[in-house]
Design a protein around this motif. Structure first.
Motif, mmCIF file in Angstrom:
data_model
loop_
_atom_site.group_PDB
_atom_site.id
_atom_site.type_symbol
_atom_site.label_atom_id
_atom_site.label_comp_id
_atom_site.label_asym_id
_atom_site.label_seq_id
_atom_site.Cartn_x
_atom_site.Cartn_y
_atom_site.Cartn_z
ATOM 1 N N THR A 112 15.207 -8.597 10.674
ATOM 2 C CA THR A 112 14.894 -9.890 11.292
ATOM 3 C C THR A 112 16.125 -10.332 12.058
ATOM 4 N N ALA A 113 15.933 -10.758 13.284
ATOM 5 C CA ALA A 113 17.013 -11.302 14.114
ATOM 6 C C ALA A 113 18.200 -10.343 14.190
ATOM 7 N N LEU A 114 19.256 -10.654 13.423
ATOM 8 C CA LEU A 114 20.478 -9.852 13.416
ATOM 9 C C LEU A 114 20.821 -9.355 12.022
ATOM 10 N N SER A 115 19.804 -9.061 11.226
ATOM 11 C CA SER A 115 20.067 -8.550 9.879
ATOM 12 C C SER A 115 18.977 -7.559 9.478
ATOM 13 N N GLY A 116 19.272 -6.783 8.452
ATOM 14 C CA GLY A 116 18.290 -5.816 7.983
ATOM 15 C C GLY A 116 18.680 -5.247 6.634
ATOM 16 N N GLN A 117 17.758 -4.489 6.049
ATOM 17 C CA GLN A 117 18.000 -3.894 4.740
ATOM 18 C C GLN A 117 17.249 -2.585 4.608
ATOM 19 N N VAL A 118 17.793 -1.729 3.740
ATOM 20 C CA VAL A 118 17.209 -0.413 3.484
ATOM 21 C C VAL A 118 17.320 -0.125 1.992
ATOM 22 N N ALA A 119 16.297 0.525 1.428
ATOM 23 C CA ALA A 119 16.342 0.978 0.036
ATOM 24 C C ALA A 119 15.465 2.211 -0.106
ATOM 25 N N VAL A 120 15.767 3.020 -1.106
ATOM 26 C CA VAL A 120 14.899 4.140 -1.470
ATOM 27 C C VAL A 120 14.166 3.753 -2.746
ATOM 28 N N LEU A 121 12.857 3.594 -2.619
ATOM 29 C CA LEU A 121 12.024 3.130 -3.724
ATOM 30 C C LEU A 121 11.072 4.246 -4.166
ATOM 31 N N CYS A 122 10.458 4.059 -5.316
ATOM 32 C CA CYS A 122 9.421 4.974 -5.828
ATOM 33 C C CYS A 122 9.927 6.400 -6.013
ATOM 34 N N HIS A 123 11.223 6.569 -6.157
ATOM 35 C CA HIS A 123 11.761 7.914 -6.344
ATOM 36 C C HIS A 123 11.473 8.399 -7.760
ATOM 37 N N ASP B 175 0.834 -1.211 0.000
ATOM 38 C CA ASP B 175 0.000 0.000 0.000
ATOM 39 C C ASP B 175 0.868 1.259 0.000
ATOM 40 N N ILE B 176 1.908 1.259 0.823
ATOM 41 C CA ILE B 176 2.815 2.411 0.860
ATOM 42 C C ILE B 176 3.434 2.620 -0.513
ATOM 43 N N SER B 177 3.943 1.544 -1.087
ATOM 44 C CA SER B 177 4.607 1.641 -2.388
ATOM 45 C C SER B 177 3.653 2.133 -3.471
ATOM 46 N N ASP B 178 2.448 1.602 -3.492
ATOM 47 C CA ASP B 178 1.482 1.988 -4.527
ATOM 48 C C ASP B 178 1.122 3.467 -4.428
ATOM 49 N N LEU B 179 0.912 3.949 -3.197
ATOM 50 C CA LEU B 179 0.561 5.363 -3.030
ATOM 51 C C LEU B 179 1.753 6.266 -3.326
ATOM 52 N N CYS B 180 2.945 5.846 -2.928
ATOM 53 C CA CYS B 180 4.137 6.639 -3.227
ATOM 54 C C CYS B 180 4.389 6.712 -4.732
ATOM 55 N N GLU B 181 4.211 5.591 -5.402
ATOM 56 C CA GLU B 181 4.386 5.579 -6.861
ATOM 57 C C GLU B 181 3.352 6.477 -7.525
ATOM 58 N N PHE C 75 26.366 -5.320 2.113
ATOM 59 C CA PHE C 75 26.439 -5.321 0.660
ATOM 60 C C PHE C 75 25.391 -4.331 0.129
ATOM 61 N N THR C 76 25.627 -3.777 -1.031
ATOM 62 C CA THR C 76 24.672 -2.915 -1.692
ATOM 63 C C THR C 76 24.418 -3.449 -3.092
ATOM 64 N N PHE C 77 23.143 -3.644 -3.424
ATOM 65 C CA PHE C 77 22.754 -4.215 -4.715
ATOM 66 C C PHE C 77 21.977 -3.196 -5.542
ATOM 67 N N GLU C 78 22.249 -3.153 -6.829
ATOM 68 C CA GLU C 78 21.458 -2.340 -7.739
ATOM 69 C C GLU C 78 20.134 -3.043 -8.017
ATOM 70 N N LEU C 79 19.046 -2.296 -8.046
ATOM 71 C CA LEU C 79 17.721 -2.880 -8.293
ATOM 72 C C LEU C 79 17.308 -2.683 -9.750
ATOM 73 N N ALA D 73 12.565 1.644 -9.334
ATOM 74 C CA ALA D 73 12.233 0.527 -8.462
ATOM 75 C C ALA D 73 11.116 0.873 -7.478
ATOM 76 N N THR D 74 10.207 -0.066 -7.251
ATOM 77 C CA THR D 74 9.164 0.043 -6.237
ATOM 78 C C THR D 74 9.281 -1.186 -5.331
ATOM 79 N N TYR D 75 8.413 -1.267 -4.340
ATOM 80 C CA TYR D 75 8.426 -2.453 -3.483
ATOM 81 C C TYR D 75 8.088 -3.696 -4.300
ATOM 82 N N ARG D 76 7.292 -3.529 -5.347
ATOM 83 C CA ARG D 76 6.937 -4.661 -6.203
ATOM 84 C C ARG D 76 8.135 -5.117 -7.044
#
Length: 230
Positions: A150-161, A132-138, A226-230, A166-169
């Motif tokens: 989760t546990a001892l890991s995580g991730q961050v991205a800037v989507l819908c710019h 829902d967030i992604s759809d409205l932002c897009e 690590f950083t990955f291109e979407l 890239a979007t959450y989808r």
């Protein structure tokens, strides 16, 4: 505005008085006031973001307290959005806090808030809400700062710019019924939420090095990232 409060960040050449003024005029929406939302909201308010809208329908529980650092034991059973607004106004009276103790969903009222903001930060633990967030932002061309842990890991991205694709989808094309694990060590959301807050501030101020169309991932057990291109 008392600029002395922000003196240390205004000393940064890429920030300065202009950056502080951009923050003062900004409106950021934070969806979720829990583990990720606590550090995100705290750092945004401390930095002097002019208006912060926070969505969270939940109340504080005892199991929240090891990681959701906005709350205290005597506040168990009280609404997170309202407590967060009160705490952060006490931290920085320059900031206007707007609490919404309701779920974030694709309704006309929520859509209006997104349309009027500059950035939306995803601090949820719900796949459905992230869509829902992604759809409205897009739809409204608003950046979405996505974060997950989760546990001892995580991730961050800037989507819908508006300058990206890239979007959450893009990350998760097909909705899933999978449940998100509740196992987490307390500092993990502190790390990820701090990075999300930094990304939002960079987007508002116009600083370089944002994660537009990039996914940053960290394993806090091994301290590898690590950083990955979407």
């Amino acid at each position: 505005m008392n600029t002395e409060r922000y003196a240390r960040q205004m000393m940064l050449a890429e920030f300065g008085e202009q950056g502080q003024e951009r923050l003062r005029q900004a409106h950021i929406v934070v969806v979720g006031a829990g583990g990720l939302g606590s550090p995100v909201l705290t750092y945004l308010a401390a930095a002097g973001v002019g208006r912060i809208s926070v969505f969270d329908p939940d109340v504080v529980s005892v199991t929240n307290l090891h990681r959701q650092i906005l709350y205290r034991s005597h506040q168990v059973g009280e609404r997170k959005a309202e407590i967060a607004a009160e705490q952060l106004c006490a931290l920085n009276p320059d900031v206007t806090m707007v609490p919404y103790a309701i779920p974030f969903a694709k309704t006309s009222d929520v859509e209006k808030v997104v349309a009027e903001c500059d950035v939306v930060i995803d601090c949820t633990d719900s796949f459905a809400t992230r869509y829902d967030i992604s759809d409205l932002c897009e739809l409204h061309h608003r950046p979405m700062v996505y974060g997950a842990i989760t546990a001892l890991s995580g991730q961050v991205a800037v989507l819908c710019h508006p300058d990206g694709h890239a979007t959450y989808r893009t990350l998760f094309p097909t909705p899933t019924n999978e449940t998100i694990s509740k196992a987490v060590l307390g500092p993990t959301p502190g790390v990820i939420g701090s990075v999300q807050a930094l990304q939002a501030i960079k987007l508002i101020v116009g600083m370089e090095g944002t994660l537009i169309d990039r996914l940053w991932q960290i394993d806090l057990e091994t301290m590898s990232s690590f950083t990955f291109e979407l």
